[in-house]
Design a protein around this motif. Structure first.
Motif, mmCIF file in Angstrom:
data_model
loop_
_atom_site.group_PDB
_atom_site.id
_atom_site.type_symbol
_atom_site.label_atom_id
_atom_site.label_comp_id
_atom_site.label_asym_id
_atom_site.label_seq_id
_atom_site.Cartn_x
_atom_site.Cartn_y
_atom_site.Cartn_z
ATOM 1 N N LEU A 61 -6.973 2.043 -8.650
ATOM 2 C CA LEU A 61 -8.399 2.018 -7.578
ATOM 3 C C LEU A 61 -9.738 2.203 -8.362
ATOM 4 C CD1 LEU A 61 -5.282 4.733 -5.804
ATOM 5 C CD2 LEU A 61 -6.160 2.515 -4.810
ATOM 6 N N VAL A 105 -9.444 2.264 -0.353
ATOM 7 C CA VAL A 105 -9.335 0.664 0.655
ATOM 8 C C VAL A 105 -10.042 0.560 1.663
ATOM 9 C CG1 VAL A 105 -6.996 0.668 -0.709
ATOM 10 C CG2 VAL A 105 -6.723 1.460 1.480
ATOM 11 N N LEU A 153 0.914 -1.032 -0.006
ATOM 12 C CA LEU A 153 0.036 0.523 -0.471
ATOM 13 C C LEU A 153 1.070 1.096 0.104
ATOM 14 C CD1 LEU A 153 -2.939 1.593 0.158
ATOM 15 C CD2 LEU A 153 -2.544 1.518 2.392
ATOM 16 N N ILE A 168 -9.963 -3.181 -3.269
ATOM 17 C CA ILE A 168 -9.075 -3.527 -2.486
ATOM 18 C C ILE A 168 -8.448 -3.831 -0.403
ATOM 19 C CG2 ILE A 168 -6.505 -3.612 -2.461
ATOM 20 C CD1 ILE A 168 -6.596 -1.094 -5.017
#
Length: 194
Positions: free
Chosen positions: A123, A149, A110, A128
């Protein structure tokens, strides 16, 4: 719609940390299944001590054989090297339009996510899940990425494939860091040994 988690890795070799994480994510998130995507070559990693792709794929298949919600994938084996996650995701989405794919990454990834090939596209198009990795606080990631995320409080198992390869190379016996059949397979095929 079926939600499939995608856990990418060299799996050099797959170990109980990978399995425990995948097991936890199946039970504590909305995932219905997890695919272990065996990468022939990670663009950020050295290739020198990488076992042959077929060996790594076989070890993954052996390690996950007891869980029907786990599958192994060699989709990247026929793709151009190095393997870019964005290209693999694109291919999977095209081949399975009725499936929802969720990318599973560690907090270490990340923090370097902006360096990934087509990071913004990933994204925008995929969910995610981020699990913690020791020494890589997810909160240190860029704010606009953090907002897109989902952080998962999975248990920390600080086991690495590097440690396992080093143990085999030094003729140390650590059979409980991998499944028994994977341990036997490594010995039988003399992987990671002098």
């Amino acid at each position: 719609m079926q939600e499939t988690g995608l856990l990418f890795g060299s799996f050099n070799p797959i170990h109980i940390g990978h399995l425990a994480l995948a097991n936890y994510l199946l039970e504590y998130t909305s995932l219905d299944e997890i695919q272990f995507i065996v990468s022939p070559q990670n663009p950020f990693k050295e290739q020198s001590d990488l076992a042959d792709g077929q060996h790594r794929l076989q070890m993954v298949r052996m390690a996950i054989s007891r869980e029907k919600r786990f599958t192994a994938s060699d989709i990247e084996f026929d793709m151009p090297l190095p393997s870019y996650t964005s290209k693999t995701l694109e291919l999977l989405k095209k081949a399975n339009p009725d499936q929802q794919f969720t990318l599973i990454i560690g907090s270490d990834n990340l923090l370097v996510f902006p360096r990934w090939h087509e990071a913004n596209k990933i994204l925008e198009e995929f969910h995610i899940l981020v699990y913690p990795r020791p020494g890589f606080p997810a909160e240190d990631a860029e704010k606009d990425i953090l907002n897109k995320v989902t952080l998962v409080d999975a248990p920390l198992l600080d086991i690495s494939s590097t440690l396992i390869r080093k143990a085999f190379f030094e003729n140390k016996k650590l059979p409980y860091l991998v499944t028994h059949d994977v341990y036997d397979y490594i010995n039988k095929n003399k992987l990671y040994q002098k």
